[in-house]
Design an enzyme around this catalytic site. Structure first.
Site, PDB file in Angstrom:
ATOM      1  N   SER A   4       0.835  -1.206   0.000  1.00 18.37           N
ATOM      2  CA  SER A   4       0.000   0.000   0.000  1.00 18.37           C
ATOM      3  C   SER A   4       0.869   1.256   0.000  1.00 18.37           C
ATOM      4  CB  SER A   4      -0.966  -0.049   1.182  1.00 18.37           C
ATOM      5  OG  SER A   4      -1.983   0.910   1.058  1.00 18.37           O
ATOM      6  N   ASP A  21     -10.204  -5.533  -3.605  1.00 17.04           N
ATOM      7  CA  ASP A  21      -9.658  -4.484  -2.750  1.00 17.04           C
ATOM      8  C   ASP A  21     -10.547  -3.245  -2.860  1.00 17.04           C
ATOM      9  OD1 ASP A  21      -8.119  -2.391  -1.630  1.00 17.04           O
ATOM     10  OD2 ASP A  21      -6.247  -3.350  -2.238  1.00 17.04           O
ATOM     11  N   HIS A  79      -7.427  -5.937   0.732  1.00 18.49           N
ATOM     12  CA  HIS A  79      -6.216  -5.156   0.977  1.00 18.49           C
ATOM     13  C   HIS A  79      -5.436  -5.626   2.207  1.00 18.49           C
ATOM     14  CE1 HIS A  79      -4.053  -1.489  -0.168  1.00 18.49           C
ATOM     15  NE2 HIS A  79      -3.945  -1.151   1.110  1.00 18.49           N
TER      16      HIS A  79
END
Length: 257
Positions: free
Chosen positions: A120, A201, A235
């Protein structure tokens, strides 16, 4: 600043390659080490894992704890140029300069063999650190990176506060912009960059990650890229733990060759 280190068994008798992992928003140095299950793969390949924190802590800056996506836990791996952040929030320099010096001085590390990956915000950090220092890192990979921060809400918020309004400065910390600075007849990395992205996600749907923009930029300059869309993964760390073995093997093939 805190960081966590995993030493493989091979480090008892020899210097070993170093693989840095940069974590995402709200994380500390402990998230990856506790949740990813990466140690078994690092032990198999004889690789040291190093995971730094994601930002300074308790810097005493007004507002540093007001938002989960900015300030504490959200350093974005840039060197801030704007007050009041510029004195403490220098995560880029910490990752590429200060931290390697600490590792070299205190652990059995082969500093000629270093690579980097992240998740991320940390995927963004890994990509920019690698692109800005291709002679230092032999390989780079990422899980669901913020791949074009100049064009997403998270990145725009962070860059405006840390770097000011000059978007030419933003571009120096944007992977999709940086990859285009490569010479078209010679990509920065001859080995493919590996990116895994979960198709379920929610941040992908919210246009925070934008892997397609990074893919297009790599295609423009013939930078080898493996972008794997993983069906039904989100995620979180179940996603990372499922594919972290692939990423460590990806780096090991390059670091240990």
């Amino acid at each position: 600043m805190k960081f966590s280190v995993y030493l493989p068994p091979q480090a008892k008798t020899q210097a070993v390659p170093v693989l840095y992992f940069l974590s995402g928003l709200t994380c500390t140095d402990e998230n990856f080490m506790a949740k990813a299950g990466a140690q078994r793969y690092a032990a198999e390949h004889g690789i040291m894992l190093v995971a730094p924190d994601t930002s300074p802590r308790d810097a005493g800056i007004p507002g540093e704890d007001d938002a989960w996506d900015f300030g504490t836990g959200a350093g974005f791996y840039v060197d801030a140029t704007e007050s009041p952040w510029k004195q403490n929030y220098r995560m880029y320099s910490y990752v590429v300069d200060e931290l390697p010096q600490l590792i070299a001085a205190n652990f059995p590390a082969d500093m000629e063999r270093q690579s980097i990956f992240g998740h991320s915000m940390g995927g963004h950090g890994a990509l920019i650190c690698a692109f800005k220092n291709p002679d230092r890192y032999r390989s780079v990979s990422a899980f669901a990176p913020i791949a074009a921060p100049m064009q997403c809400p998270w990145g725009q918020k962070a860059f405006r506060h840390y770097l000011g309004d000059d978007k030419s400065q933003w571009a120096t910390y944007d992977a999709s912009a940086l990859v285009r600075t490569t010479k078209r007849d010679r990509p920065l990395f001859s080995h493919p960059i590996l990116i895994d992205q979960g198709s379920a996600d929610s941040f992908l749907q919210q246009m925070q990650l934008l892997p397609e923009l990074f893919q297009s930029a790599c295609e423009e300059v013939s930078q080898p890229l493996i972008l794997r869309m993983q069906p039904e993964y989100d995620h979180g760390y179940y996603f990372i733990s499922t594919f972290v073995g692939d990423h460590i093997r990806h780096h090991a093939e390059i670091l240990c060759s």
